[in-house]
Structures are given as C-alpha cells and as structure tokens.
Design a protein around this motif. Structure first.
Motif, PDB file in Angstrom:
ATOM      1  N   ILE B 241      43.379 -34.058  49.836  1.00  0.00           N
ATOM      2  CA  ILE B 241      43.881 -34.991  48.820  1.00  0.00           C
ATOM      3  C   ILE B 241      45.306 -35.482  49.095  1.00  0.00           C
ATOM      4  N   VAL B 244      45.568 -38.083  51.837  1.00  0.00           N
ATOM      5  CA  VAL B 244      45.263 -39.468  51.479  1.00  0.00           C
ATOM      6  C   VAL B 244      46.538 -40.211  51.072  1.00  0.00           C
ATOM      7  N   THR B 245      47.391 -39.549  50.280  1.00  0.00           N
ATOM      8  CA  THR B 245      48.650 -40.195  49.886  1.00  0.00           C
ATOM      9  C   THR B 245      49.488 -40.514  51.104  1.00  0.00           C
ATOM     10  N   ASP B 305      46.731 -44.971  45.804  1.00  0.00           N
ATOM     11  CA  ASP B 305      46.979 -44.249  44.554  1.00  0.00           C
ATOM     12  C   ASP B 305      45.761 -44.266  43.650  1.00  0.00           C
ATOM     13  N   SER B 307      42.630 -44.655  44.548  1.00  0.00           N
ATOM     14  CA  SER B 307      41.483 -43.925  45.093  1.00  0.00           C
ATOM     15  C   SER B 307      41.644 -42.417  44.937  1.00  0.00           C
ATOM     16  N   TYR B 308      42.856 -42.014  44.667  1.00  0.00           N
ATOM     17  CA  TYR B 308      43.159 -40.623  44.401  1.00  0.00           C
ATOM     18  C   TYR B 308      42.221 -40.028  43.358  1.00  0.00           C
ATOM     19  N   ASP B 312      39.771 -36.773  43.630  1.00  0.00           N
ATOM     20  CA  ASP B 312      40.157 -35.562  42.940  1.00  0.00           C
ATOM     21  C   ASP B 312      39.813 -35.652  41.464  1.00  0.00           C
TER      22      ASP B 312
END
Lengths: 299, 318
Positions: B241, B244-245, B305, B307-308, B312
C-alpha cells in the motif's frame, strides 16, 4: 538515560570537539560502509579544493600529438579528441562539482530551514497557503524547472547554483517542517512561550538546535543529488558552458562523437560521478541512522 | 467517497493556481524581453512588424495581471496555448502528439521498476541479513547513484564498438508498428526503470519487514500455510500500500528522467520538444511543456491517492 547524556554532550559547546571525535569513532565502528562513503566524500572535497595543484596538466591544455590516447601511466584516464588529459579534466570537474554541490546544497539547506521552521512553527493559514505552493512547486520535475530557467536566464554558474538552491530548498522544507512540528509541542518550548520569550528567540534557541540532525542529513544527501542533477543539465548542454570541464558536459557534446574511437572518454567522467554520488548517499544514510533519535539505541 | 473526491478536486485548485503562477513568472524572467529577441534573431516570427505592433499582438503592452488572466483564460476556456514562434503551429497540437510518447516511456519504465523492485524487495526482506539481501541492497543504492544518461551513453557506445550493434533511433509510433515501437522503447525504459526501482525496492523491503512481524502473519505461519501463500497473500498485499503512494511521488522523477533519455535515444516526446524549443528560444512551447508536465504530475498524484481506497479497505474516505 544514555541518550540524555549524549545530547547534553552534543549541545555543551566547550566539549563539542570531543563529541565530534567520538561521533567519528562511532561512525567507523557502527557503519563501516557509511565511513567508507565519508572517506570518499572527504577525498572528493580534497581533490576539488586542490585540483590546481593535483592536476598534472591544465584543464584545457591542448596537445594535438596526443589525440585520443588510451589510458597509460602518463595519462591515467587517456586523452580526448583535442589531446587534453582526461585525468586532469576529471580533477577540475571535481572542483566544479564541489563548488556547485556545496554552494547549492548549502543555500538549499538554508532555504529549507527558514521555510520549514516558519511554516512548521507558525502553522495556521500561512502554513496552509505555503504548503499548496510547495505542492505546486514539487509537481515540476527538477530537470524541467532547471531547463526552463536556464533557457530564460542563459547558462552560467550563478543561475544554476541559484536555481538548484531554490529547487531543493523549497522541496526540502517539508522535511524540516515535519521535524519542527514534532519539536514544537515539547514541554521546553511551551515553557519558553509561557515565560514570554520572543518568537525569534524560541526559533533560534529552542527549535533550531533540535532540528539540526535532519538538517545535517538533508545537506549531505543534497550534495549528491545536486551534483547528479547538475551533471544531467550539463549533459544536455545547458549547464556551465564549455570548455569548463564538468563531468556531465564531458559525456556530451563534441566528445560524444569520439567515444567510438576512444571508449575511455565515456568511462572516466561517468565513473567519477557514480562513485561520488554513491559515497555521498552511503554517508548520508549512515548519518541519518546515527543522528536520528528514533534510531538511537535501536541496536 | 464522492465527497472525498470532490474535496480533493477542490484542494487541487489552489495548487494548480500556484503552478500556473510559477510557470508564468518563470518564463517572464527573461532579461530584456521577448520582442528584442524576435527582432534580433532573423525574423520569421516578427515579420515586418514594428516593435509596437508586436507588443500589441502578443499582449505585452498590458499590465502583468491582465497578461496572466488572458493567458490562463485562453488555456482553460479555449485550450489555446498560443502558437510556436518559429513553426507558426498551435502549441496545443504539438503537445498532444508528444505527450503520449513521453507517457508511454514513463509507463514502461514504471512497469520495469515494479517488476525489478517488488520481487527483489520481498526476497531481501524474507532473507534479511543474508548475503543475498546485502547484494540486493547494494545494487539498489548503486542504481540511485548511476546517472541514467551515463548508462544510456554506454549502451549507445559499447555494443557499437564490440558487436557493431546500435539501438534503432528512427522513431516509429506505437500505432504504426507496435512491436518495433516497443523494441525502441525497451532500452530507455529499462534504464529509467532500474534507476527508479532503487527507492521502491527499499520501501518494499522495509514494509515487508514490518508486516512480516505482525500477529496475523505469525498466525498464518502457525496455521501451517505454505510460505508462498503467507508471503504473497498475507504480507505482500499489505506491504504494497505505501509503495503505491511512492509511485505518485516518483512521477516527477519519471518524467524528468524521460526528458534526458529521450535526448539520447532520439524519442520525440516532451523532453525532446522542450530541448529543441530551448535551443530555438521558442517560449510558447517552453511554457506549454512546463505547465502540462506540472499538471500531469498533479493529476497522477490525485489518481494515486484515490486508488488508495480501492487497495486498502481500512481506508475510509470521509
């Protein structure tokens, strides 16, 4: 309690010298790779400062009879298409990198500290607006901002140092800001506020000394990044103009066409760059681990 | 979720405003002014017009803020970025043909970066402090230090000397011949991807180390699950996770790196457009590229952001 004693020694000025020596010993004992990085870093600084004395030939000393000579005892890195000694040019390149790296990283760190402390400590609307500005600034790739500024102001050392400083100064302010935000809420800061200390005094005496570890790490790692970005710019022909022997510049321009006849031309400047940036990164990483209070005593 | 998207979009407005001001002010730092430049260099752009006529035509006789609002109005409402000074073609057209090429290079580089970084990061976490871990970590720090333009140069020079082979530099668009296009993009994408993989690898390793020490992973081991299942299904999914950022944060590096590699491998993307424009001092193009790149990076960050939440389920947008 050990950590309290440590900080006490670091901040007590009469014994700072002893603390520095002890820190160096700790660096060598706990972080051998970082120490190796530090040694190369110091060596690089030395080469840069004394390039005029160390270099066997002048940086633009042309010798038509010695064109494109492969590496030998006389010319450890070979010679280029004009018969200039590559070893000397790489040494002078180190000099330019030292000047640009240290000036730009130093200025950038000052900008980061001022901006980071102000936004982090004052907070509120000012911080909110400033952070949106930093967001916007950070959306532009470093190289693109540099290319645009150089295209507008023309190539030259002062412009490049200034832009690099502004570039990394604004981006780095985030790191200092987050350190300030966590320091701001400490008891001693509240105590100083309640005794009526001026904002400047609080920032100078209480906040700044306590954000020094990230500041030192920021400076060290920035030196490497600045050198790398500047070399990219010189590679594109927009850095310090030739015949100045920048490492990036040596890999581009006229020299490029001769690389097929003299492949050593492609090796030396690139290796210099890689080794120096690698060493700086290792040194910066080791400093981060040793100086970061959260890491202290973790092993 | 919708409220969150709306709020994020609103928060984007001040950032976009600052970005446009940065672009506007930077390009107007030119000492002297653009008219001198147009009049001095042999002038297709200036034609036979006088200084006053040129100033009026470019709107330079107006105060700064009027110029800014005119400029931003033209872009926002009419999609008009002005005309190239030398080619007399609309900048927007040029941008539209170049942007996808840079994006393709960036996207391929990202794929390479993930394909290199995630397996190595996972390996180095599950074999922490073994020689394999040390080699992987040293490699990643090394990749951070090697300038991509140097790698690119070596790829151009050494194979040519040793085997008489050099990369294909006559660009073919993807729509014309996808295979040949991918073949051309492969080398710069691998170079850029390896450079980017360093940071991603280190983050993957750190996150994996953290997640592997969690209770639910211990439970999974205790249940007697297969190593592959524990590592991939239980640990990796959670460890990825923050990675990804990081992709969003690396977007400027991706585009910046593409600029320099486009120059070496002669790929006609935004980078080459910018460098050509700089050498001709074609300011409308410089401004256009500058602005579009900044906006693109912001939008990538926004998408990342958002798609976060899909990745999660613990993240609930409020």
């Amino acid at each position: 309690m050990a950590s309290v004693a440590d900080t006490a020694v670091v901040t007590a000025s009469p014994r700072r010298h002893g603390a520095f020596v002890r820190f160096v010993i700790r660096l060598f004992r706990e972080k051998p790779l970082g120490a190796a990085g530090a040694v190369i870093f110091v060596l690089f600084l030395f080469c840069g400062l004394f390039a005029d004395v160390l270099a066997p030939y002048g940086m633009n000393q042309i010798s038509p009879l010695n064109r494109l000579k492969p590496p030998s005892w006389q010319h450890p890195f070979g010679t280029d298409n004009l018969g200039r000694d590559m070893f000397s040019r790489c040494l002078y390149g180190a000099q330019l990198s030292v000047i640009i790296g240290f000036c730009a990283a130093g200025l950038a760190t000052i900008i980061s500290v001022v901006l980071g402390i102000l936004t982090g400590y004052l907070g509120g609307k000012f911080d909110l607006v400033a952070q949106r500005f930093v967001d916007a600034w950070m959306s532009f790739p470093d190289l693109i901002i540099l290319i645009v500024v150089v295209s507008v102001l023309g190539p030259g050392m002062p412009q490049i140092i200034g832009t690099l400083a502004l570039l990394f100064g604004i981006a780095g302010s985030r790191i200092i800001r987050s350190a300030v935000v966590s320091v701001r809420e400490n008891m001693y800061v509240h105590a100083a506020q309640s005794t009526g200390a001026s904002t400047f005094r609080i920032l100078w005496r209480h906040i700044l000394p306590n954000v020094m570890p990230p500041v030192i790490v920021l400076f060290t790692t920035r030196v490497g990044v600045v050198i790398l970005v500047e070399s990219g710019l010189s590679f594109l022909g927009l850095g310090v103009p030739p015949p100045a022997p920048t490492w990036g510049g040596m890999l581009s321009g006229a020299g490029r066409t001769f690389m097929y006849q003299g492949p050593w031309l492609a090796l030396a400047p690139g290796l210099c760059l890689t080794v120096v940036v690698y060493a700086t990164n290792m040194f910066g990483d080791a400093l981060r681990d040793l100086l970061d209070p959260r890491m202290r005593g973790s092993r | 979720m919708q409220a969150y998207i709306a709020r994020r979009l609103l928060a984007l407005i001040p950032t976009l405003f600052f970005a446009s001001v940065i672009v506007f002010v930077t390009v107007r730092l030119i000492p002297g002014d653009i008219i001198d430049l147009m009049l001095s260099s042999n002038d297709i752009a200036a034609g036979k017009k006088s200084r006053e006529q040129l100033e009026a035509a470019l709107g330079l006789d107006q105060p700064m803020y009027t110029q800014y609002f005119r400029w931003i109005y033209a872009i926002l409402i009419e999609g008009d970025f002005g005309k190239s000074l030398w080619q007399n073609s609309p900048v927007s057209e040029e941008l539209l043909t170049r942007l996808p090429i840079t994006f393709e290079l960036g996207f391929l580089a990202l794929l390479v970066a993930l394909a290199v970084a995630i397996p190595i990061g996972v390996y180095s976490a599950i074999r922490q402090d073994t020689p394999g871990d040390y080699i992987a970590r040293s490699f990643s720090i090394l990749m951070l230090a090697v300038p991509s333009f140097w790698l690119g140069t070596m790829v151009m020079v050494f194979p040519a000397i040793w085997w008489g082979w050099s990369p294909d530099v006559k660009f073919v668009p993807f729509s014309q011949d996808p295979l040949r296009n991918l073949g051309q993009m492969a080398i710069p994408a691998i170079i850029l991807g390896c450079a980017l993989s360093a940071v991603t690898m280190r983050l993957t390793r750190t996150m994996m180390l953290e997640v592997l020490r969690q209770d639910y992973v211990r439970t999974a081991w205790a249940k007697g699950l297969d190593e592959k299942l524990v590592v991939v299904r239980h640990a990796l999914r959670n460890a990825l996770i923050p990675v990804v950022t990081l992709i969003g944060l690396q977007a400027p590096l991706l585009i910046g790196g593409a600029v320099i590699l486009e120059q070496i491998f002669v790929i006609p993307g935004m980078g080459l457009l910018l460098i050509d424009a700089v050498s001709q001092r074609d300011y409308p193009i410089i401004t256009g590229v500058f602005l579009i790149v900044g906006v693109a990076v912001m939008l990538i960050n926004l998408i990342v952001d958002l798609s976060y939440g899909l990745l999660d389920p613990k993240v609930r947008y409020r």
